[in-house]
Structure formats: structure tokens, C-alpha cells
Design an enzyme around this catalytic site. Structure first.
Site, PDB file in Angstrom:
ATOM      1  N   THR A 132       0.830  -1.213   0.000  1.00  0.00           N
ATOM      2  CA  THR A 132       0.000   0.000   0.000  1.00  0.00           C
ATOM      3  C   THR A 132       0.860   1.255   0.000  1.00  0.00           C
ATOM      4  O   THR A 132       0.552   2.240  -0.678  1.00  0.00           O
ATOM      5  CB  THR A 132      -0.936   0.008   1.219  1.00  0.00           C
ATOM      6  OG1 THR A 132      -1.768  -1.148   1.170  1.00  0.00           O
ATOM      7  CG2 THR A 132      -1.807   1.253   1.239  1.00  0.00           C
ATOM      8  N   CYS A 133       1.954   1.221   0.745  1.00  0.00           N
ATOM      9  CA  CYS A 133       2.842   2.375   0.822  1.00  0.00           C
ATOM     10  C   CYS A 133       3.414   2.716  -0.551  1.00  0.00           C
ATOM     11  O   CYS A 133       3.527   3.890  -0.915  1.00  0.00           O
ATOM     12  CB  CYS A 133       3.981   2.094   1.799  1.00  0.00           C
ATOM     13  SG  CYS A 133       3.433   1.565   3.439  1.00  0.00           S
ATOM     14  N   SER A 134       3.773   1.686  -1.328  1.00  0.00           N
ATOM     15  CA  SER A 134       4.416   1.895  -2.624  1.00  0.00           C
ATOM     16  C   SER A 134       3.431   2.145  -3.748  1.00  0.00           C
ATOM     17  O   SER A 134       3.727   2.885  -4.691  1.00  0.00           O
ATOM     18  CB  SER A 134       5.281   0.672  -2.979  1.00  0.00           C
ATOM     19  OG  SER A 134       6.345   0.520  -2.067  1.00  0.00           O
TER      20      SER A 134
END
Length: 247
Positions: free
Chosen positions: A49-51
Site C-alpha cells: 500500500t505504501c508503494s
């Protein structure tokens, strides 16, 4: 329970960063003193999700945030500086400052240090964002405490809506192109002249003319989409840009 710390000062810590092959200490005041800063913090570099969502959208909206009074957009994660530097390169996120909170001191001071032992991560940051003015937290968006990795309120669009609900967001532009195509070069030039970011998909080994035809109904390139709508080729893009500027 994760505490909302609006009205409080950010923790005073030293971030151990690596810049141009040298160790550089960055203190909290270097980042926050006298400035308006948007911070978003997340569980880990290179994680899904962060990337795929958190970093890319903040990088995309960073110019708009800055147009609306933000001096700097900062991403903080409980990772070391080498990991954060490589992640920034991989993400091509040159509009964001990546700060490594390797020992978790800033995150712990924010009350956002949580156990991710079940994933083998150890101590990591809960996902949140905040607007900080001269070192004082004005607004926090903390993800709800529930299983998994919720991503509902700490996104860039929510932050921008808080700062200015009427802010004009950039268009999402995508082009099918081919190497050596003069009409493709013209289309990209028109977008560059207006400072409009775009994603380019080059027809070749991995993308066929059939894929272009399936998506657009046309065999020729360029084929340009704006906000999910097919505009057409370079002539149609010129007309669309003229109409946009006349509005």
C-alpha cells in the site's frame, strides 16, 4: 488507543540520514521550525500500500499542496536511511522528503509505534498523516485501529481537502506512443509546455497495436486519455487544451 496529538509539538529527535555519500544529522527543527509541513507516516518502505498508493499520490499532489501554503511534504518510516533512499529512487518521488526513523524515536514520541511482530516487522509506525505549523500539530488523520493495514484517511487527497477543499487537482493523463513518432513527440511537447504530468505507454514488445486498438478503437498513436476519457490523437489533444485554457 492511539492518541490524537493536535495542538502539541512534534517530538524533538535527530534523524540519521545519508546524503551524497555522507552522514548528515537532520534535527526536528531543521524540518519543522518556521515552516508548514505535511507529514505522512507508514509501516514500511517497499510495502504494497505504501508503494502503490500512499507515496505516489503524495508525490503527485505535492505541487498542489505547496501552492496552498505547504513548504515541505515529508514521508517518515521506521526504516534506515539506506532503505529510504533506495525507496525514494525506486518511487521516483523527488517532490517528497524521505526521513528515516530507524530507531523509532520520532514515531514513539508521536505515540504511533506499534508491534508488527506477526509480520516479522518488529516495531513500526501506525499509518497516519498530519499538518504541522512551526512544529505544532494542527491536524492529524489517524487510520482506524483494526486488523490489517487500513488506508482510509491518511491519503494525500484527504489532506489537500482539509487544507483547501476547492484546490484544483492535476489531471490524470496517459498516452499510448511509439518510438520515433513525430505526432507523439508533439503531444508530449504540448503537455510539457503546460507543466502537465503524464504516464507514457510505449507500443513495442510488451504492448501491442492490438492492445491500443482494444483500448481506443484506433491503430494509430498517440492515443491520449485524460481522467479516464479518450481524447484521441495530437490534434484532438490540441483542441482539448485550447478549450481548457479558454474556459
Amino acid at each position: 488507543m492511539l492518541e490524537n496529538r493536535e495542538g502539541q509539538r512534534v517530538p524533538t529527535v535527530t534523524f540519521k540520514t545519508r546524503q551524497q555519500g555522507e552522514w548528515v544529522d537532520v534535527k526536528s527543527d531543521d524540518i519543522f521550525a518556521g515552516k508548514t509541513v505535511v507529514v505522512f507516516s507508514l509501516p514500511g518502505a517497499f510495502t504494497p500500500t505504501c508503494s502503490s498508493a500512499h507515496v505516489p499520490r503524495y508525490n503527485e499532489l505535492a505541487p498542489v499542496l505547496k501552492e496552498n501554503g505547504v513548504d515541505e511534504v515529508v514521508c517518515i518510516s521506521v526504516n534506515d536511511t539506506f532503505v529510504m533512499n533506495e525507496w525514494a529512487k525506486e518511487q521516483k518521488a523527488d517532490r517528497i522528503t524521505f526521513l528515516p526513523d530507524g530507531n523509532g524515536e520520532f514515531t514513539e514520541g508521536m505515540g504511533m509505534l506499534v508491534d508488527k511482530d506477526d509480520l516479522g516487522f518488529g516495531k513500526r509506525s501506525w499509518r497516519y498523516s498530519m499538518l504541522v505549523k512551526d512544529g505544532v500539530i494542527e491536524k492529524m488523520f489517524i487510520e482506524p485501529q483494526k486488523p490489517g493495514d487500513p488506508f482510509e484517511v491518511s491519503d494525500a487527497d484527504t489532506m489537500l481537502a482539509h487544507i483547501n477543499p476547492n484546490a484544483k487537482k492535476p489531471h490524470d493523463v496517459m498516452l499510448f506512443t511509439r518510438a520515433g513518432c513525430p505526432f507523439c513527440a508533439r503531444a508530449k511537447g504540448m503537455l510539457h509546455e503546460r507543466g502537465m504530468d503524464f504516464e507514457e505507454v510505449t507500443v513495442g514488445d510488451s504492448v501491442s497495436v492490438r492492445a491500443v486498438r482494444a483500448a481506443t478503437g484506433a491503430d494509430s498513436v498517440p492515443q491520449i486519455f485524460v481522467d479516464g476519457q479518450l481524447i484521441g490523437g495530437s490534434d484532438e489533444l490540441a483542441e482539448w487544451l485550447s478549450a481548457r485554457e479558454a474556459a
